[in-house]
Design a protein around this motif. Structure first.
Motif, PDB file in Angstrom:
ATOM      1  N   SER A 293       0.817  -1.216   0.000  1.00 29.76           N
ATOM      2  CA  SER A 293       0.000   0.000   0.000  1.00 29.76           C
ATOM      3  C   SER A 293       0.849   1.264   0.000  1.00 29.76           C
ATOM      4  N   TRP A 294       1.932   1.246   0.734  1.00 22.46           N
ATOM      5  CA  TRP A 294       2.739   2.453   0.909  1.00 22.46           C
ATOM      6  C   TRP A 294       4.054   2.426   0.129  1.00 22.46           C
ATOM      7  N   GLY A 295       4.363   1.318  -0.532  1.00 19.82           N
ATOM      8  CA  GLY A 295       5.564   1.259  -1.366  1.00 19.82           C
ATOM      9  C   GLY A 295       6.853   1.384  -0.587  1.00 19.82           C
ATOM     10  N   LEU A 296       6.951   0.721   0.580  1.00 22.78           N
ATOM     11  CA  LEU A 296       8.153   0.836   1.410  1.00 22.78           C
ATOM     12  C   LEU A 296       9.362   0.186   0.737  1.00 22.78           C
ATOM     13  N   SER A 297       9.146  -0.962   0.100  1.00 26.91           N
ATOM     14  CA  SER A 297      10.267  -1.632  -0.572  1.00 26.91           C
ATOM     15  C   SER A 297      10.798  -0.777  -1.711  1.00 26.91           C
ATOM     16  N   GLN A 298       9.876  -0.151  -2.462  1.00 25.60           N
ATOM     17  CA  GLN A 298      10.295   0.729  -3.551  1.00 25.60           C
ATOM     18  C   GLN A 298      11.089   1.906  -3.015  1.00 25.60           C
ATOM     19  N   PHE A 299      10.678   2.416  -1.856  1.00 21.04           N
ATOM     20  CA  PHE A 299      11.394   3.530  -1.226  1.00 21.04           C
ATOM     21  C   PHE A 299      12.819   3.131  -0.860  1.00 21.04           C
ATOM     22  N   LEU A 300      12.991   1.945  -0.254  1.00 23.34           N
ATOM     23  CA  LEU A 300      14.326   1.473   0.131  1.00 23.34           C
ATOM     24  C   LEU A 300      15.174   1.141  -1.099  1.00 23.34           C
ATOM     25  N   TYR A 301      14.518   0.604  -2.132  1.00 20.19           N
ATOM     26  CA  TYR A 301      15.251   0.301  -3.365  1.00 20.19           C
ATOM     27  C   TYR A 301      15.771   1.583  -4.016  1.00 20.19           C
ATOM     28  N   ASN A 302      14.907   2.597  -4.081  1.00 16.76           N
ATOM     29  CA  ASN A 302      15.332   3.872  -4.672  1.00 16.76           C
ATOM     30  C   ASN A 302      16.453   4.520  -3.872  1.00 16.76           C
ATOM     31  N   LYS A 303      16.443   4.321  -2.562  1.00 15.16           N
ATOM     32  CA  LYS A 303      17.503   4.887  -1.729  1.00 15.16           C
ATOM     33  C   LYS A 303      18.869   4.334  -2.116  1.00 15.16           C
ATOM     34  N   ALA A 304      18.890   3.068  -2.510  1.00 14.77           N
ATOM     35  CA  ALA A 304      20.161   2.440  -2.847  1.00 14.77           C
ATOM     36  C   ALA A 304      20.504   2.536  -4.333  1.00 14.77           C
ATOM     37  N   ASN A 305      19.477   2.589  -5.197  1.00 14.17           N
ATOM     38  CA  ASN A 305      19.747   2.465  -6.632  1.00 14.17           C
ATOM     39  C   ASN A 305      19.249   3.625  -7.492  1.00 14.17           C
ATOM     40  N   ASN A 306      18.345   4.432  -6.987  1.00 13.83           N
ATOM     41  CA  ASN A 306      17.781   5.514  -7.798  1.00 13.83           C
ATOM     42  C   ASN A 306      17.637   6.762  -6.929  1.00 13.83           C
ATOM     43  N   LYS A 307      18.734   7.477  -6.776  1.00 10.14           N
ATOM     44  CA  LYS A 307      18.762   8.624  -5.870  1.00 10.14           C
ATOM     45  C   LYS A 307      17.770   9.711  -6.290  1.00 10.14           C
ATOM     46  N   LYS A 308      17.620   9.915  -7.583  1.00  6.86           N
ATOM     47  CA  LYS A 308      16.728  10.966  -8.060  1.00  6.86           C
ATOM     48  C   LYS A 308      15.296  10.709  -7.618  1.00  6.86           C
ATOM     49  N   GLU A 309      14.825   9.479  -7.819  1.00  6.28           N
ATOM     50  CA  GLU A 309      13.466   9.136  -7.421  1.00  6.28           C
ATOM     51  C   GLU A 309      13.331   9.116  -5.899  1.00  6.28           C
ATOM     52  N   PHE A 310      14.407   8.702  -5.219  1.00  3.80           N
ATOM     53  CA  PHE A 310      14.391   8.676  -3.754  1.00  3.80           C
ATOM     54  C   PHE A 310      14.209  10.081  -3.182  1.00  3.80           C
ATOM     55  N   TYR A 311      14.922  11.049  -3.745  1.00  7.35           N
ATOM     56  CA  TYR A 311      14.805  12.427  -3.250  1.00  7.35           C
ATOM     57  C   TYR A 311      13.410  12.994  -3.532  1.00  7.35           C
ATOM     58  N   LYS A 312      12.801  12.573  -4.643  1.00  6.55           N
ATOM     59  CA  LYS A 312      11.430  12.996  -4.908  1.00  6.55           C
ATOM     60  C   LYS A 312      10.483  12.470  -3.824  1.00  6.55           C
ATOM     61  N   GLN A 313      10.674  11.196  -3.442  1.00  8.89           N
ATOM     62  CA  GLN A 313       9.827  10.612  -2.409  1.00  8.89           C
ATOM     63  C   GLN A 313      10.053  11.280  -1.057  1.00  8.89           C
ATOM     64  N   VAL A 314      11.319  11.578  -0.744  1.00 10.36           N
ATOM     65  CA  VAL A 314      11.624  12.257   0.514  1.00 10.36           C
ATOM     66  C   VAL A 314      10.993  13.646   0.537  1.00 10.36           C
ATOM     67  N   PHE A 315      11.058  14.322  -0.605  1.00 14.25           N
ATOM     68  CA  PHE A 315      10.445  15.657  -0.697  1.00 14.25           C
ATOM     69  C   PHE A 315       8.947  15.586  -0.428  1.00 14.25           C
ATOM     70  N   THR A 316       8.311  14.545  -0.993  1.00 15.15           N
ATOM     71  CA  THR A 316       6.880  14.365  -0.755  1.00 15.15           C
ATOM     72  C   THR A 316       6.587  14.107   0.711  1.00 15.15           C
ATOM     73  N   LEU A 317       7.408  13.249   1.344  1.00 20.09           N
ATOM     74  CA  LEU A 317       7.208  12.925   2.750  1.00 20.09           C
ATOM     75  C   LEU A 317       7.389  14.143   3.657  1.00 20.09           C
ATOM     76  N   ILE A 318       8.174  15.102   3.204  1.00 18.49           N
ATOM     77  CA  ILE A 318       8.413  16.304   4.011  1.00 18.49           C
ATOM     78  C   ILE A 318       7.366  17.368   3.733  1.00 18.49           C
ATOM     79  N   ILE A 319       7.095  17.627   2.453  1.00 17.73           N
ATOM     80  CA  ILE A 319       6.249  18.770   2.086  1.00 17.73           C
ATOM     81  C   ILE A 319       4.796  18.561   2.485  1.00 17.73           C
ATOM     82  N   VAL A 320       4.283  17.317   2.396  1.00 19.51           N
ATOM     83  CA  VAL A 320       2.874  17.086   2.740  1.00 19.51           C
ATOM     84  C   VAL A 320       2.602  17.329   4.224  1.00 19.51           C
ATOM     85  N   PRO A 321       3.390  16.741   5.149  1.00 22.31           N
ATOM     86  CA  PRO A 321       3.147  17.062   6.572  1.00 22.31           C
ATOM     87  C   PRO A 321       3.330  18.541   6.886  1.00 22.31           C
TER      88      PRO A 321
END
Length: 560
Positions: free
Chosen positions: A15-43
């Motif tokens: 539901s929340w794509g946690l594995s995709q988040f961890l995968y992007n952290k190790a292999n796709n920094k650009k997409e990882f930073y997009k996800q981190v930005f979303t996690l910060i800006i929404v709250p």
């Protein structure tokens, strides 16, 4: 229990794509930073709303304390939290239990149906606890601090809090399972989901209005007598509310005053919660898997004859119209897309239509409204224009147009249509949805104000014209950063940052433009305000259209 926890972790991960988040952290920094930005800006964006809610609850507590009715404070917060959990829970229960693809893969495995049901329920329950914490926890803290409660109150309030999401979700899950197991709904779960949501919204609105009407003072009751009654009996409101939501009485008896009976009432709430949870599991064991298997047997339509098939295949339409039809069908065929894009244009005008009769406005009040329009038609017109733009800005039609296609987006890249056809077709869907809201709003407004035909046409044209830049900006955002990797259709809209960015940027742009245009029209000349609004809207539309037209083909080829 270990197997249930593993399944719950699996469902939450999907539901929340946690594995995709961890995968992007190790292999796709650009997409990882997009996800981190979303996690910060929404709250961060929700912080002002949360503080406004807390201030409102503090003011409510202070107001109830002034009239000696503070005993009802926790009940009001409890009822509001439960109502919202029920309202939003409809989509979550249906999506997790009936529309997620993981159940098809898990049914053949040696896993009991009871464990599957409990794990799926837990995966819904965990995020609902976060939601309940933002709504109900502030009320518990405000009441505890205001009344000087101690450690026992803190312990009992924590136990009661743990039951808050379970009760409504368990009842809702039982109801949905019983309805979905009916053979008459085979192959029609998408239609049923839409029906469920709109029935839920209708009941929520009707209950809110009816409850407010019941709680409000009657015309035959003297206000001073009413206030004297409230001041004399500090539980009169609590007893009234308890008739409508009995569990709110149990909660209030357990926490309003800490006595030995508080433990009894707390135990009663916990026992009722466990009973409903067990009922949900028992019902699910009997009907859930059967309804899933039965639902896979889709009803087939009437087969076409050779000539009819040839006629259908031989039909041709304009390329922009073909894109429009494709996007519209996808929107209406998927309930979560339909709800997020279409519901707002139905709910808002409906609320306005049914709200006025319950305001007890006198004929003089209605005449004052009409007089205001006759004296300041410019302000009313710009208010309507802003309202119409709101329909366009809140719609996710263009901001998720490519994301909604998901992994099937390769079809968009293959079809022989130009970028201009893509822009016109996809924007046209959003304009159609917006037009529905405009029509409903004008019908409602015409009941209370003598809006002229000229003003209606003017506001319609300027409302659509003013929303085009916002719709095209949403298309631009989704063109550049589409969310294509999802396993549940709600992620394409709910977890799509393009929708959030378009909403905030669009509303800020529209607010500034309407404010400047309105001031020009009010202080200088009405037609100057309308002309300025039109000129800026046309310029922004052309700029965004040219930008998208120039880059769309390249961006489509780079979709991942």
């Amino acid at each position: 229990m270990k197997e249930i926890l593993s399944l719950t972790k699996l469902f939450i991960n999907e539901s929340w794509g946690l594995s995709q988040f961890l995968y992007n952290k190790a292999n796709n920094k650009k997409e990882f930073y997009k996800q981190v930005f979303t996690l910060i800006i929404v709250p961060v964006a929700l912080i002002p709303a949360f503080f406004m809610y807390v201030f409102f609850m503090i003011a409510l507590y202070a107001g109830l304390r002034m009239i000696n009715q503070v005993s009802v404070f926790l009940s009001i917060s409890y009822i509001m939290t439960v109502a919202l959990i029920l309202f939003f829970g409809i989509m979550y229960v249906l999506s997790e239990f009936y529309f997620s693809k993981n159940i098809e893969e898990l049914i053949p495995l040696p896993i009991t149906s009871g464990k599957l049901i409990i794990a799926k329920f837990f995966s819904i329950l965990i995020p609902e606890y976060v939601f309940a914490a933002f709504l109900f926890a502030p009320a518990l803290i405000i009441y505890g601090v205001g009344e000087g409660m101690g450690v026992i109150y803190a312990i009992l309030s924590l136990l009661v809090f743990l039951t808050v999401p379970v009760l409504p979700l368990a009842m809702l899950t039982v109801l949905i399972m019983l309805i979905m197991q009916s053979g008459s709904f085979n192959g029609r779960q998408d239609v049923l989901q839409i029906i469920f949501v709109f029935i839920g919204m209708a009941l929520f609105i009707v209950a809110q209005i009816w409850f407010g009407n019941q709680m409000g003072p009657s015309e035959n009751v003297d206000f001073q007598i009413l206030m004297s009654s409230l001041l004399a009996n500090n539980e009169s409101l609590l007893n009234t509310i308890g008739y409508f939501v009995p569990t709110s009485l149990l909660m209030a008896w357990a926490l309003n005053k800490i006595t030995l009976m508080s433990f009894v009432w707390s135990a009663a709430i916990i026992g009722l919660t466990l009973l409903l949870f067990a009922l949900m599991v028992a019902v699910g064991k009997q009907v859930y898997i059967k309804s899933i298997v039965r639902g896979k047997s889709q009803k087939k339509g009437k087969p076409l004859s050779g000539s009819e098939r040839q006629k259908v295949l031989g039909k041709k339409s304009h390329k922009a119209m073909a894109v429009f039809t494709m996007d519209l069908r996808l929107l209406f065929r998927t309930p979560i897309y339909f709800f997020n894009n279409v519901s707002i244009v139905i709910i808002v005008p409906l609320c306005l239509l049914i709200m006025f009769p319950f305001l007890d406005l006198t004929p003089e009040d209605y005449e004052s409204i009409r007089s205001f329009y006759r004296e300041l038609p410019l302000l009313v017109n710009f208010a309507l224009i802003g309202f119409f733009i709101f329909f366009g800005g809140t719609s996710a039609a263009t901001a998720s147009t490519f994301s909604r296609e998901g992994k099937a987006s390769w079809l968009t890249r293959m079809v022989p249509v130009s970028a201009a056809d893509q822009i016109i077709g996809r924007t046209g869907v959003a304009v159609l949805i917006q037009s529905m809201g405009i029509v409903f709003t004008l019908v409602t407004a015409r009941v209370y104000m003598p809006i002229s035909i000229f003003s209606m046409m003017l506001t319609i044209v300027l409302g659509i014209l003013g929303s085009l830049p916002i719709l095209l900006f949403g298309l631009f955002m989704d063109m550049n950063r589409p969310l294509l990797d999802w396993d549940n259709p709600q992620k394409a809209v709910k977890n799509n940052m393009n929708v959030v960015i378009t909403l905030f940027v669009g509303m800020a742009y529209a607010g500034v433009l309407i404010a400047v245009s309105g001031l020009l029209g009010y202080f200088v000349m009405p037609w100057l305000g309308y002309s300025f609004f039109s000129a800026i809207s046309v310029i922004m539309t052309i700029v965004l259209y040219k930008t998208i037209d120039r880059n769309l083909e390249t961006r489509l080829l780079n979709f991942e």
